[in-house]
Design a protein around this motif. Structure first.
Motif, PDB file in Angstrom:
ATOM      1  N   VAL A 130       0.862  -1.199   0.000  1.00 10.71           N
ATOM      2  CA  VAL A 130       0.000   0.000   0.000  1.00 10.71           C
ATOM      3  C   VAL A 130       0.895   1.245   0.000  1.00 10.71           C
ATOM      4  O   VAL A 130       2.130   1.158   0.133  1.00 10.71           O
ATOM      5  N   HIS A 131       0.278   2.425  -0.095  1.00 12.00           N
ATOM      6  CA  HIS A 131       1.034   3.679  -0.104  1.00 12.00           C
ATOM      7  C   HIS A 131       1.478   4.013   1.313  1.00 12.00           C
ATOM      8  O   HIS A 131       0.791   3.691   2.282  1.00 12.00           O
ATOM      9  N   ARG A 132       2.637   4.714   1.403  1.00 11.49           N
ATOM     10  CA  ARG A 132       3.165   5.034   2.736  1.00 11.49           C
ATOM     11  C   ARG A 132       2.236   5.959   3.500  1.00 11.49           C
ATOM     12  O   ARG A 132       2.189   5.936   4.729  1.00 11.49           O
ATOM     13  N   HIS A 133       1.480   6.809   2.786  1.00 18.90           N
ATOM     14  CA  HIS A 133       0.544   7.685   3.484  1.00 18.90           C
ATOM     15  C   HIS A 133      -0.581   6.877   4.130  1.00 18.90           C
ATOM     16  O   HIS A 133      -1.112   7.260   5.177  1.00 18.90           O
ATOM     17  N   THR A 134      -0.933   5.735   3.485  1.00 18.27           N
ATOM     18  CA  THR A 134      -1.940   4.842   4.077  1.00 18.27           C
ATOM     19  C   THR A 134      -1.430   4.278   5.390  1.00 18.27           C
ATOM     20  O   THR A 134      -2.175   4.175   6.377  1.00 18.27           O
ATOM     21  N   ILE A 135      -0.163   3.910   5.410  1.00 17.41           N
ATOM     22  CA  ILE A 135       0.432   3.389   6.639  1.00 17.41           C
ATOM     23  C   ILE A 135       0.436   4.456   7.721  1.00 17.41           C
ATOM     24  O   ILE A 135       0.084   4.197   8.886  1.00 17.41           O
ATOM     25  N   ARG A 136       0.825   5.696   7.360  1.00 14.57           N
ATOM     26  CA  ARG A 136       0.826   6.785   8.349  1.00 14.57           C
ATOM     27  C   ARG A 136      -0.573   6.994   8.916  1.00 14.57           C
ATOM     28  O   ARG A 136      -0.759   7.169  10.125  1.00 14.57           O
ATOM     29  N   SER A 137      -1.568   6.932   8.023  1.00 12.65           N
ATOM     30  CA  SER A 137      -2.947   7.124   8.466  1.00 12.65           C
ATOM     31  C   SER A 137      -3.389   6.019   9.417  1.00 12.65           C
ATOM     32  O   SER A 137      -4.040   6.271  10.440  1.00 12.65           O
ATOM     33  N   ARG A 138      -3.018   4.778   9.118  1.00 14.57           N
ATOM     34  CA  ARG A 138      -3.403   3.647   9.971  1.00 14.57           C
ATOM     35  C   ARG A 138      -2.723   3.725  11.334  1.00 14.57           C
ATOM     36  O   ARG A 138      -3.341   3.449  12.381  1.00 14.57           O
ATOM     37  N   ILE A 139      -1.431   4.122  11.349  1.00 19.84           N
ATOM     38  CA  ILE A 139      -0.713   4.211  12.623  1.00 19.84           C
ATOM     39  C   ILE A 139      -1.295   5.325  13.476  1.00 19.84           C
ATOM     40  O   ILE A 139      -1.451   5.182  14.703  1.00 19.84           O
ATOM     41  N   ALA A 140      -1.662   6.451  12.835  1.00 19.08           N
ATOM     42  CA  ALA A 140      -2.275   7.552  13.577  1.00 19.08           C
ATOM     43  C   ALA A 140      -3.605   7.107  14.182  1.00 19.08           C
ATOM     44  O   ALA A 140      -3.923   7.429  15.341  1.00 19.08           O
ATOM     45  N   LEU A 141      -4.388   6.343  13.411  1.00 24.69           N
ATOM     46  CA  LEU A 141      -5.657   5.845  13.928  1.00 24.69           C
ATOM     47  C   LEU A 141      -5.412   4.872  15.099  1.00 24.69           C
ATOM     48  O   LEU A 141      -6.125   4.907  16.114  1.00 24.69           O
ATOM     49  N   ALA A 142      -4.404   4.034  14.976  1.00 22.85           N
ATOM     50  CA  ALA A 142      -4.082   3.099  16.057  1.00 22.85           C
ATOM     51  C   ALA A 142      -3.691   3.844  17.320  1.00 22.85           C
ATOM     52  O   ALA A 142      -4.077   3.464  18.444  1.00 22.85           O
ATOM     53  N   GLU A 143      -2.933   4.960  17.167  1.00 24.09           N
ATOM     54  CA  GLU A 143      -2.544   5.751  18.333  1.00 24.09           C
ATOM     55  C   GLU A 143      -3.776   6.318  19.042  1.00 24.09           C
ATOM     56  O   GLU A 143      -3.855   6.327  20.274  1.00 24.09           O
ATOM     57  N   ARG A 144      -4.754   6.786  18.241  1.00 25.64           N
ATOM     58  CA  ARG A 144      -5.963   7.351  18.847  1.00 25.64           C
ATOM     59  C   ARG A 144      -6.761   6.255  19.569  1.00 25.64           C
ATOM     60  O   ARG A 144      -7.261   6.460  20.678  1.00 25.64           O
ATOM     61  N   LEU A 145      -6.890   5.103  18.925  1.00 20.42           N
ATOM     62  CA  LEU A 145      -7.662   4.020  19.534  1.00 20.42           C
ATOM     63  C   LEU A 145      -6.994   3.494  20.810  1.00 20.42           C
ATOM     64  O   LEU A 145      -7.666   3.150  21.792  1.00 20.42           O
TER      65      LEU A 145
END
Length: 536
Positions: free
Chosen positions: A499-514
């Motif tokens: 996947v795109h690296r921005h997708t990974i950044r978005s997923r990690i940010a969501l994981a941090e919030r959760l």
């Protein structure tokens, strides 16, 4: 010996005359044992007869009225009933009711293979019955005398230096058959005569004995060994010891001496063998206490004392480098486990040491001798932990490694059993296995710390990610795991997941919030990685 039909025919004072062929029933009829003599003129006396009886008759039932005009048919049916009942022979008293023996009866007995003899008028039936009773009494007395003599000889044999072997040898000689003892480990401990039972029969006997030992209950059974090769031999097996603590199995080949008297002799041998094995058990317990003391000396660093005592008792300690194996030792299986290990010590000339440590057994073995750990795990279905190879001076460290590996072996078995149970409707159990300490050390310290008691905390930690993935169809858990595996590198993680690296950044940010935690720091990442390991 019990009287036979031939015995009666051979007595001149009776003057009995055989009217049928001596080859009736393949020549075995005249050798059949006689257990009683009974007289009756009933048309059907079988309700009052048993197998082995000799029936005496004067032939009243063979007159015209009883036969109904069909003498041959009546005689054949009469003899058929006697044969079906197991009657050994028929004696016909002449000159009482009729002259001579009816021809139809002679022909029926000849056809159906029932021995028929003629009793002269001068010989009363009571004389035959008394003779049979006297012969049976003589046989019973002779068998009791034989049993008493055998028991005395076996008792004397039990007092010899190797009383157990001498006892089995004496039993073999008295019964004129092969006798073997399978010990508590399921191995053929001794036999008499040596090599008296060939393969494959011997293998079948030992295999059945092992099955009886595993069941752990007192039992006896008869096995037809070697049947597959056409040379079958009947072997009787009887467990030794009490239920739950069996000491072995006594195996006895087929023998004509195994009548009531013979079984009494066998019973006495079972008692003596059980006593001898129980005495050995008590001695084993004393040796076990000594072994436990030596293990403490070894772990405290006093290898000289332990080596000196062990050399005198069993042989020198294993040569360095050595490994320490630690296995669970269930109470019901510990005696069998000890006997197996004693056998392996003898085979290695002492270069194997073991001792009990609470509810575990600890082994010190040469580094290349790892198969004994596999044998323990397989034979007794227990988890085993195996240390790295060390010198004798580092046994305490190796013991600690063995304990940690044993804990991991237990956990692995529990997790696998849970997985199988869930996949099979709750059925199925994992087979215990051997876990080497280097399997743990290769995974790193965090993997070692992520133990069963941390699993509940780990599940709670990862629950927000797992629930989000389940509800939204995302893959946050996989993304976080891959991201941590690649050292927090977004580009490498994106390439790995496609996947795109921005997708990974978005997923990690969501994981941090959760998770409500900042994953930019090492501590948070290490804690999350430990949680992932704990639930893996």
């Amino acid at each position: 010996m019990k009287p036979t039909v031939q015995t009666l025919l051979d007595r001149d004072e009776l003057g009995l005359r055989l009217l049928t062929s001596p080859l009736a029933r393949d020549g075995a009829a005249l050798a059949a044992p006689v257990v009683w003599a009974h007289s009756s003129d009933l048309a059907d006396p079988t309700p009052f007869l048993d197998a082995g009886h000799v029936l005496l008759t004067t032939g009243t039932q063979f007159d015209g009225d009883e036969a109904g005009g069909d003498a041959a048919g009546f005689a054949r049916a009469y003899v058929q009933r006697l044969g079906d009942r197991g009657v050994a022979a028929l004696g016909f008293g002449t000159e009482v009711i009729r002259d001579g023996t009816p021809t139809a009866l002679v022909e029926a007995c000849a056809e159906l293979g029932l021995p028929l003899f003629e009793v002269p008028y001068r010989v009363p039936f009571i004389a035959i019955a008394k003779l049979v009773a006297d012969l049976l009494a003589e046989d019973a007395y002779a068998r009791q005398a034989w049993a008493l003599s055998a028991q005395r000889a076996i008792s004397r044999a039990a007092l010899r230096p190797d009383g157990l072997s001498a006892t089995l040898g004496e039993l073999s000689q008295r019964l004129d058959t092969w006798v073997g003892l399978v010990d508590a480990t399921g191995a053929l401990d001794r036999e008499a005569p040596i090599g008296g039972l060939a393969q494959p029969a011997l293998g079948e006997v030992v295999g059945e004995a092992r099955s009886m030992l595993r069941r752990g209950q007192r039992a006896g059974r008869t096995l037809l060994a070697g049947d597959s090769v056409g040379e079958a031999q009947q072997v009787t097996l009887q467990t030794l010891g009490s239920g739950g603590a069996l000491r072995g199995v006594l195996a006895i080949g087929d023998s004509p001496e195994l009548d009531q008297a013979g079984r009494e002799v066998v019973t006495s041998v079972i008692a003596l063998a059980g006593l001898a094995l129980e005495q050995n058990r008590n001695l084993d317990r004393a040796r076990g206490h000594l072994r436990t003391g030596l293990l403490r000396s070894l772990l405290s660093g006093d290898t000289a004392l332990a080596d000196g005592v062990a050399t005198e008792m069993w042989g020198p300690l294993p040569s360095a480098p050595v490994r320490v194996a630690v296995a669970d030792a269930p109470a019901l299986a510990f005696d069998r486990m000890t006997e197996l290990l004693e056998l392996r010590v003898d085979e290695r000339g002492g270069r194997l040491f073991f001792a009990r440590d609470e509810d575990r057994v600890v082994l010190v073995l040469e580094a290349a001798d790892g198969e004994i750990a596999d044998e323990l795990s397989s034979e007794f279905e227990v988890p085993v932990g195996l240390s790295d190879a060390v010198g004798l001076e580092a046994l305490a460290l190796a013991h600690e490694q063995g304990l940690r590996a044993l804990e991991r072996a237990r956990e692995s078995g529990a997790r696998e059993a849970g997985t199988r149970g869930a996949g099979q409707g709750g059925a199925g159990a994992a087979r215990p296995r051997v876990v080497a300490f280097d399997e743990i050390s290769r995974q790193g310290v965090l993997a070692f710390l992520a133990r069963t008691d941390a699993r509940a905390v780990a599940i709670a930690t990862l629950a927000p990610l797992v629930e989000h993935d389940a509800a939204s169809g995302t893959s946050l858990v996989e993304t976080v795991r891959t991201w941590l595996e690649h050292g927090g590198q977004f580009d490498a993680t994106a390439q790995r997941l496609g996947v795109h690296r921005h997708t990974i950044r978005s997923r990690i940010a969501l994981a941090e919030r959760l998770l409500d935690r900042d994953l930019s720091g090492f501590h948070a990442r290490a804690d999350l990685w430990a949680a992932l390991l704990a639930v893996q």
